[in-house]
Write a protein that holds these residues in place. Structure first.
Motif, short mmCIF file in Angstrom:
data_model
loop_
_atom_site.label_atom_id
_atom_site.label_comp_id
_atom_site.label_asym_id
_atom_site.label_seq_id
_atom_site.Cartn_x
_atom_site.Cartn_y
_atom_site.Cartn_z
N ILE A 155 10.99 -16.33 2.90
CA ILE A 155 11.12 -16.32 1.43
C ILE A 155 10.02 -15.45 0.81
O ILE A 155 10.28 -14.61 -0.06
N VAL A 156 8.78 -15.64 1.27
CA VAL A 156 7.68 -14.85 0.74
C VAL A 156 7.83 -13.38 1.14
O VAL A 156 7.51 -12.48 0.35
N ALA A 157 8.34 -13.13 2.35
CA ALA A 157 8.54 -11.75 2.81
C ALA A 157 9.53 -11.01 1.93
O ALA A 157 9.37 -9.81 1.67
N VAL A 158 10.57 -11.71 1.46
CA VAL A 158 11.52 -11.08 0.53
C VAL A 158 10.79 -10.65 -0.74
O VAL A 158 11.04 -9.56 -1.28
N LEU A 159 9.83 -11.47 -1.18
CA LEU A 159 9.08 -11.15 -2.40
C LEU A 159 8.30 -9.85 -2.24
O LEU A 159 8.41 -8.95 -3.08
N TYR A 160 7.53 -9.72 -1.15
CA TYR A 160 6.65 -8.55 -1.09
C TYR A 160 7.28 -7.33 -0.42
O TYR A 160 6.75 -6.21 -0.55
N THR A 161 8.40 -7.50 0.30
CA THR A 161 9.05 -6.32 0.89
C THR A 161 10.12 -5.73 -0.01
O THR A 161 10.41 -4.53 0.09
N LEU A 162 10.74 -6.55 -0.87
CA LEU A 162 11.86 -6.07 -1.67
C LEU A 162 11.67 -6.29 -3.17
O LEU A 162 11.93 -5.39 -3.97
N VAL A 163 11.23 -7.49 -3.56
CA VAL A 163 11.15 -7.80 -4.99
C VAL A 163 9.99 -7.07 -5.66
O VAL A 163 10.17 -6.47 -6.74
N ILE A 164 8.80 -7.11 -5.06
CA ILE A 164 7.64 -6.45 -5.68
C ILE A 164 7.84 -4.94 -5.81
O ILE A 164 7.55 -4.38 -6.88
N PRO A 165 8.34 -4.23 -4.78
CA PRO A 165 8.60 -2.80 -4.97
C PRO A 165 9.61 -2.52 -6.08
O PRO A 165 9.59 -1.45 -6.70
N MET A 166 10.52 -3.47 -6.34
CA MET A 166 11.47 -3.32 -7.45
C MET A 166 10.77 -3.55 -8.80
O MET A 166 11.03 -2.84 -9.78
N LEU A 167 9.88 -4.55 -8.84
CA LEU A 167 9.24 -4.93 -10.11
C LEU A 167 8.16 -3.95 -10.55
O LEU A 167 7.96 -3.75 -11.75
N ASN A 168 7.45 -3.34 -9.59
CA ASN A 168 6.31 -2.48 -9.95
C ASN A 168 6.67 -1.39 -10.96
O ASN A 168 5.99 -1.26 -12.00
N PRO A 169 7.70 -0.57 -10.72
CA PRO A 169 8.02 0.46 -11.72
C PRO A 169 8.47 -0.13 -13.04
O PRO A 169 8.21 0.45 -14.11
N LEU A 170 9.15 -1.29 -13.01
CA LEU A 170 9.56 -1.94 -14.25
C LEU A 170 8.34 -2.42 -15.03
O LEU A 170 8.27 -2.25 -16.25
N ILE A 171 7.39 -3.02 -14.34
CA ILE A 171 6.17 -3.51 -14.99
C ILE A 171 5.42 -2.36 -15.64
O ILE A 171 5.02 -2.42 -16.81
N TYR A 172 5.24 -1.27 -14.89
CA TYR A 172 4.46 -0.15 -15.41
C TYR A 172 5.19 0.61 -16.51
O TYR A 172 4.57 1.13 -17.43
N SER A 173 6.52 0.72 -16.40
CA SER A 173 7.25 1.48 -17.41
C SER A 173 7.45 0.69 -18.70
O SER A 173 7.31 1.22 -19.80
N LEU A 174 7.74 -0.61 -18.57
CA LEU A 174 8.00 -1.42 -19.76
C LEU A 174 6.72 -1.73 -20.54
O LEU A 174 6.77 -1.92 -21.76
N ARG A 175 5.59 -1.77 -19.85
CA ARG A 175 4.33 -2.11 -20.51
C ARG A 175 3.50 -0.88 -20.85
O ARG A 175 2.41 -1.01 -21.40
N ASN A 176 4.01 0.30 -20.55
CA ASN A 176 3.21 1.51 -20.70
C ASN A 176 3.86 2.45 -21.71
O ASN A 176 4.91 3.01 -21.46
N ARG A 177 3.20 2.65 -22.83
CA ARG A 177 3.73 3.50 -23.89
C ARG A 177 3.83 4.95 -23.45
O ARG A 177 4.79 5.65 -23.78
#
Length: 311
Positions: free
Chosen positions: A276-298
């Motif tokens: 379960i944790v491996a799914v988080l850091y191998t697939l979910v986090i790489p998906m979230l990183n660009p979303l986090i940086y793009s949505l929070r970055n003017r």
């Protein structure tokens, strides 16, 4: 205790990735979910790389590191996702011994490099906020390139050591990995040798990397917090904190998952939690990183708008 009674068993030439043991209908559903996650990961990270490369206003140290982060996210999710997706639709779910070693080597390389890069990004924010006048010197183009190269060197060293120790083990007959990719805890669990040295090496290396990089991040943000609190303007403090918020979110997700997987005693004995944790850091986090940086970055959102207007 794993003994040498297994000496007469046939040496393993391939592994079976058990993955997620669910009914066939659930396998199709998981395939669709994982495919969606991987597609968003690919589109998001490639978009970040293109936007930062094309827009000259983003040619700064912070975005140079962010582009490398997107590249690493894209690489290590690609090491895992295609084989995982194929196994959802396959009955055999096999991977060759050499394929398993290669998958683990590149996964360890990119994940470890990302850990060091996140520490470098924290140091970059420290330099920009705490020493703005010296920032162009501290973070020159040459220094930035050296820091990224150093991150890859550290990642390569850890990957070679971990791969060497893990695949020097003997696997005698039992070849079913209770995981969806080749990772150290699952491989150690099915070895027919005494794996105590491997477990110690895994714990020490993981703890050393996490402690070193976390110390850099914590010290950097301690100085940043001290500096920001001295800013008289509330608006100025908010703007400064906003530039660090995305990085703090990414660091928290990444290090929390990695610590759970590798740097706590007994992690090897809980395969279900590990998956379960491996799914988080191998697939979910790489998906979230660009979303986090793009949505929070003017700046990133403005750059995307400028590129879209050109078209």
């Amino acid at each position: 205790m794993k003994s040498e009674l297994n000496r007469n068993y046939t040496e393993v030439t391939e592994f079976v990735l058990l993955g997620f043991i669910t009914p066939p209908q659930a396998q199709i559903l998981l395939f669709l979910v994982f495919l969606l996650i991987y597609m968003v990961t690919v589109v998001g990270n490639i978009s970040m790389i293109i936007v930062i490369t094309v827009d000259s206003r983003l040619h700064t140290p912070m975005y140079f590191f962010l582009r490398n982060l997107s590249y690493l996210d894209l690489c290590y999710s690609t090491v895992i996702a295609p084989k995982t997706l194929a196994n959802f639709l396959s009955k055999e779910k096999k991977i060759s011994y050499n394929g398993c070693a290669a998958q683990f080597f590149f996964f360890a390389l990119f994940v470890t490099t990302e850990g060091f890069l996140l520490a470098v990004m924290a140091f970059d924010r420290f330099s920009a906020i705490c020493s703005p006048l010296l920032y162009p010197v501290h973070m020159s183009q040459k220094v930035c390139a050296q820091l990224v190269t150093g991150s890859y060197i550290c990642g390569s060293i850890n990957s070679m050591v971990q791969t060497g120790f893990t695949f020097s083990l003997r696997f005698c007959g039992e070849n079913r990995l209770d995981h969806f990719f080749c990772d150290v805890p699952a491989l150690i669990k099915i070895s027919c040798m005494d794996t105590s040295v491997n477990e110690i090496v895994l714990f020490i290396l993981s703890a050393l990397i996490i402690v070193t990089t976390t110390a850099i991040i914590v010290v950097s943000y301690a100085y940043i917090l001290s500096t920001v609190l001295k800013i008289p303007s509330t608006r100025g403090r908010g703007k400064t904190f906003s530039t660090c918020g995305s990085h703090i979110a990414v660091v928290s997700l990444f290090y929390g998952a990695v610590f759970f997987m590798y740097a706590q005693p007994g992690a090897i004995s809980s395969p279900k939690s590990n998956k379960i944790v491996a799914v988080l850091y191998t697939l979910v986090i790489p998906m979230l990183n660009p979303l986090i940086y793009s949505l929070r970055n003017r700046d990133v959102k403005d750059a995307m708008e400028r590129i879209l207007r050109r078209k």
